[in-house]
Design an enzyme around this catalytic site. Structure first.
Site, PDB file in Angstrom:
ATOM      1  N   HIS A   1      44.962  22.327  44.048  1.00  0.00           N
ATOM      2  CA  HIS A   1      45.770  22.136  42.856  1.00  0.00           C
ATOM      3  C   HIS A   1      46.723  23.319  42.716  1.00  0.00           C
ATOM      4  O   HIS A   1      46.547  24.357  43.342  1.00  0.00           O
ATOM      5  CB  HIS A   1      44.886  22.042  41.612  1.00  0.00           C
ATOM      6  CG  HIS A   1      44.320  23.362  41.199  1.00  0.00           C
ATOM      7  ND1 HIS A   1      43.242  23.942  41.830  1.00  0.00           N
ATOM      8  CD2 HIS A   1      44.697  24.239  40.232  1.00  0.00           C
ATOM      9  CE1 HIS A   1      42.977  25.104  41.271  1.00  0.00           C
ATOM     10  NE2 HIS A   1      43.840  25.311  40.295  1.00  0.00           N
TER      11      HIS A   1
ATOM     12  N   SER B   1      48.854  25.973  39.988  1.00  0.00           N
ATOM     13  CA  SER B   1      48.965  26.569  38.654  1.00  0.00           C
ATOM     14  C   SER B   1      49.588  27.945  38.823  1.00  0.00           C
ATOM     15  O   SER B   1      50.671  28.073  39.374  1.00  0.00           O
ATOM     16  CB  SER B   1      47.599  26.631  37.971  1.00  0.00           C
ATOM     17  OG  SER B   1      46.691  27.409  38.732  1.00  0.00           O
TER      18      SER B   1
ATOM     19  N   HIS C   1      17.437  39.228  30.563  1.00  0.00           N
ATOM     20  CA  HIS C   1      18.840  38.809  30.474  1.00  0.00           C
ATOM     21  C   HIS C   1      19.721  39.861  31.157  1.00  0.00           C
ATOM     22  O   HIS C   1      19.289  40.997  31.376  1.00  0.00           O
ATOM     23  CB  HIS C   1      19.266  38.599  29.011  1.00  0.00           C
ATOM     24  CG  HIS C   1      19.333  39.869  28.223  1.00  0.00           C
ATOM     25  ND1 HIS C   1      18.209  40.482  27.718  1.00  0.00           N
ATOM     26  CD2 HIS C   1      20.389  40.646  27.851  1.00  0.00           C
ATOM     27  CE1 HIS C   1      18.556  41.577  27.062  1.00  0.00           C
ATOM     28  NE2 HIS C   1      19.880  41.695  27.131  1.00  0.00           N
TER      29      HIS C   1
ATOM     30  N   SER D   1      23.330  42.107  31.964  1.00  0.00           N
ATOM     31  CA  SER D   1      24.485  42.822  31.419  1.00  0.00           C
ATOM     32  C   SER D   1      24.702  44.055  32.295  1.00  0.00           C
ATOM     33  O   SER D   1      24.424  44.024  33.498  1.00  0.00           O
ATOM     34  CB  SER D   1      24.244  43.203  29.962  1.00  0.00           C
ATOM     35  OG  SER D   1      25.408  43.768  29.406  1.00  0.00           O
TER      36      SER D   1
END
Length: 894
Positions: free
Chosen positions: A436, A438, A578, A580
């Site tokens: 594509h 862009s 988690h 970070s």
């Protein structure tokens, strides 16, 4: 030979092999032929045969092997023993990569005793990795057919003519830049294919190939061809399409057997009459116009990809189902394979200055190129389109990598990128494949390691620092998820310099991210190396801190008391659920969040200086630039011949992608209609590896009465970027803190202005002029007068760039030898009157200014045209004609 069939797992008498699969005896093994390129382990089978049935193998006359085979190098040592070998095929292309493209073979050389194959007449080494032609090939006395297409050959050996019996030679799809003179000694050569190389010149000796019937030179960079080609009396087909030819010799028309002459897609503006009358000449794609092929043309010719060379930074081109190659003036290349577009598609392109409002750089990203916009946005291709984008090589350590980033309409995503450095120009190019269109740009980012985490768990480690590991235990997730890891090494010297504390040390900075918003079901173990100089022997646990940062890196929290820390002699291990930022510090400080914020901020800042220089020949032309500290001296050295001015400003710190402004004060002003002018200030965007430069024209708006003016240019910060750390943002508030630097500017004593009087100028009287058109914006007579006043002593080089001859320049100089202003006016308006009907005259004027080193004037012209274009669009909208015009254009297009 029957024994060999048995070893290969084949049976001659029935149609099946020992495994029950259909036998390949007919195609792989027949009498003295051995076809092993159909097997994924063909070389292994050959070595087995050679070991167990050597007497039969050495009798083979025809052998085919795949050069994609991992045992190729071992096999090559056995080939010189096949004394009866007549035909050898060692081709690549038997495997495909993930994009579906054929992979080249690993063959880079041949053993020296390969030249002992006295009977070898046919040798095919296509689709390999040869950079030079092995010298042993020149010692094959019977060689008649040689194919080395789809390799990386840059040149042929000087004694290539020793292959005196060669009748067919194909070197298409290589990188040949020239040919040896000895090629003319191939007196028996009948078919020569050198298409799709980089040839710029042909030696005269090519005309000695008297038996040549077909010569293919298409897809090269030939500017001309030698007259000696008229000596090729046996030539039937001559392919010269897709070159840079500006002329062809008329003597080609005298070739008695020529039945096809292909001159399509060159730069021909005229063709000799003798050639035009030939019924088999093809000339489409030349400036002289489109010509339909003759009915007598050879319909069986192979149509090759068209090449387009575009000399503008903004424009369009058409892609058909046949595909094409496109080269832009800025060095960007495109490859549209056949079938990428089912119907003709108009592609619009332009090169843009990056705007921080929509180009969002991530932490520690460095921009290396301008932005390429391709329209229509979101267009889907049926095959991948390849793009090569040149970029400025980053002088960064090994922890950074270069990627092409594209905008999906909502966010920027990184593409799989390959980089290489061109040998001749040494420029760096980033290559990617897309389905594509862009926006595209090239950035340098922290090296990214990633993996797919299954339910069974896995291990991820950093390629920058293999001591950093992330261990995912079984049951850590139900559904597979993607995890990415980036590492920023920080030297002990940097930490000590920023903190002014020799006791502060830190590990590399670790950033983890995932494609899921759900935390892991089980804790994930992270291993970080202890800070430099700290081991299990001297470790003081009270001095060790684990810091956690949020996704923006604006706050750092000490989580040492919240996790369970384990230590080995060299590592610290802890668990999280988690992802970070994580940072391991070793210091006597009890609270180090503020220190970490300060260090992290400084790691993202660039130390820069501002420069303001005035052109020696025209002091009203001012160059402004923001330069990283280490580049100041080389930049000044490069500019000192043409410019002069004050020393660079004091050092200032800026962020990648930060906006800043320049404002002129104390009796000096600039053109407020410039597109980059905001509230009377020039707008800049700082990118550390791009040129943060503007060349503008300043004036004094007040009546100076012939006196000099001493003014200044001041630099100010712009709006605070969103991702700047909190401490840095707080320091920048308030009007006084916006100021960065001030440098003095001095305008010389005022000279009489010869564009203020609308009547005859110094004896010149010109009719009204409007260059260009209403839709794209006019250059009026007043505009030309303003431009002429700034040209100065560069008028001669500008005139030559506009196409005036040396004689015309000399005559203008002589006729107005007492007055520089008259010389400039005579040159510029003479050219304007002659080219006022040319629709491209404005773009030619801009190009001439750039070629003459007057980027400032080119920028002014572009600003005038842009302003005219905007006014035209506004007037169209105001009278309600915009929709009607669009409908009419659509009807015309249909």
């Amino acid at each position: 030979m029957k024994k060999m069939a048995e070893l290969l797992g084949l049976r001659d008498e029935c149609g099946e092999g020992t495994s029950g699969a259909p036998a390949l005896a007919g195609s792989c093994l027949a009498d003295n032929r051995l076809n092993l390129d159909v097997y994924p382990d063909g070389c292994c089978r050959f070595l087995q045969l050679f070991k167990e049935q050597q007497r039969e193998v050495v009798q083979v006359e025809f052998l085919r092997l795949s050069s994609n085979d991992r045992l190729l190098d071992t096999t090559l040592g056995s080939l010189p023993h096949l004394k009866h070998l007549k035909s050898l095929v060692l081709k690549g292309g038997h495997a495909r990569d993930k994009f579906g493209s054929y992979q080249h073979g690993s063959l880079t050389s041949l053993p020296p005793d390969f030249g002992n194959l006295r009977c070898l007449t046919h040798l095919d080494l296509s689709f390999n990795s040869l950079s030079i032609l092995p010298s042993c090939i020149l010692h094959l006395p019977s060689l008649r057919v040689l194919l080395v297409s789809h390799n990386s050959l840059v040149t042929l050996p000087e004694d290539f003519g020793h292959l005196s019996k060669l009748t067919f030679f194909s070197a298409m799809k290589n990188q040949l830049k020239d040919l040896p003179q000895s090629i003319g000694e191939l007196s028996m050569l009948q078919d020569l294919d050198l298409s799709e190389n980089a040839l710029e010149l042909l030696p005269e000796e090519v005309g000695n190939l008297h038996n040549c019937t077909e010569l293919d030179l298409s897809g090269n960079r030939l500017l001309s061809i030698p007259d000696s080609l008229a000596n090729l009396k046996s030539l039937r087909r001559l392919h010269l399409h897709s070159n840079l030819l500006v002329t062809v010799p008329a003597s080609l028309a005298s070739l008695p057997n020529l039945s096809r002459l292909d001159l399509q897609n060159n730069c021909l503006r005229a063709i000799p009459a003798e050639i035009q009358t030939l019924p088999f000449v093809h000339v489409r794609g030349n400036p002289l116009g489109e010509t339909e092929p003759s009915p007598q043309a050879d319909k069986s010719c192979i149509r090759r990809l068209k090449r387009l060379f575009l000399d503008s930074g903004e424009g369009s081109f058409t892609v058909t189902s046949e595909g094409c190659r496109v080269v832009l003036a800025c060095g960007i290349h495109f490859y549209f394979p056949p079938g990428a577009a089912s119907d003709p598609l108009r592609i619009y392109f332009r090169s843009l200055t990056p705007d921080p409002q929509w180009v969002k750089l991530r932490h520690h990203d460095v921009l290396l190129s301008r932005v390429l916009e391709l329209q229509p946005h979101g267009v889907q291709f049926q095959q991948e389109v390849q793009i090569w984008m040149p970029y400025i090589s980053p002088q960064t350590p090994h922890q950074h990598e270069v990627v092409v980033r594209t905008f999906s309409g909502q966010s920027w995503n990184d593409l799989k990128t390959r980089v290489k450095r061109k040998r001749k120009s040494k420029k760096c190019v980033a290559h990617c494949c897309v389905l594509h269109f862009s926006w595209f740009l090239v950035v340098s980012r922290l090296v990214q390691n990633e993996c797919k985490v299954p339910a069974e768990g896995t291990l991820l480690f950093s390629s920058v620092d293999p001591n950093i590991k992330v261990i995912f235990p079984p049951g850590v997730t139900k559904e597979p998820r993607s995890v990415k890891l980036q590492v920023l090494p920080v030297s002990a010297e940097e930490i000590q310099e920023i903190t002014a504390n020799a006791e502060c040390r830190a590990s590399p900075l670790l950033y983890l991210s995932q494609d899921s918003t759900v935390d892991f079901l089980k804790p994930v173990r992270i291993q970080l190396p202890l800070p430099p100089g700290v081991t299990g022997l001297n470790l003081d646990r009270s001095r060790l801190h684990i810091l956690h940062g949020d996704l923006e890196g604006q706050t750092w929290n000490d989580i040492t008391s919240e996790v369970v820390l384990e230590f080995t002699h060299l590592y610290a291990v802890f668990e999280v659920t988690h992802f970070s930022w994580y940072w391991l510090w070793y210091t006597t400080k009890t609270y180090i969040g503020g220190i970490a914020k300060k260090v992290y901020e400084r790691l993202r800042l660039y130390q820069v200086n501002f420069i303001a220089l005035q052109r020696k020949r025209d002091p009203e032309q001012v160059l402004l630039q923001c330069v990283p500290k280490h580049k100041v001296d080389p930049v000044l050295k490069k500019l000192q011949d043409r410019y002069r001015g004050p020393e660079p400003s004091d050092m200032v710190e800026m962020f990648e992608g930060e906006q800043f402004f320049a404002a002129f004060e104390r009796g000096i002003s600039i053109d407020m209609d410039r597109p980059d002018c905001v509230d009377g200030r020039l707008s800049f965007i700082f990118y550390s590896h791009l040129k943060n430069m503007k060349e503008i024209y300043v004036t004094s708006p007040v009546d100076r009465k012939g006196q000099a003016v001493k003014g200044q240019v001041s630099f100010y910060r712009g709006a605070v970027p969103d991702s700047i750390p909190e401490d840095a943002s707080r320091r920048r508030k308030g009007p006084d803190s916006l100021w960065l630097a001030t440098l003095p500017i001095k305008l010389p004593q005022l000279k009489p202005r010869w564009d203020e009087n609308p009547g005859p100028l110094y004896g010149f009287s010109f009719p009204p002029l409007n260059l260009g058109n209403a839709e794209t914006g006019y250059l009026t007579q007043a505009n030309l007068l303003s431009i002429a006043r700034r040209v100065g002593a560069d008028w001669q080089s500008i005139g030559l760039s506009l196409g005036l001859t040396y004689q015309q320049i000399e005559r203008i100089g002589y006729n107005n030898r007492e007055d520089l202003n008259k010389q400039i006016l005579d040159m510029l308006f003479s050219w304007a009157q002659q080219n006022s009907e040319d629709p491209d005259c404005v773009s030619k004027l801009i190009t001439a200014m750039k070629e003459s080193g007057r980027q400032d004037i080119a920028d002014e012209i572009e600003a005038i045209i842009e302003l005219g274009r905007q006014k035209y669009s506004e007037s169209i909208r105001r009278v309600g004609l915009e929709q009607e015009s669009s409908t009419e254009d659509s009807a015309i297009a249909m």
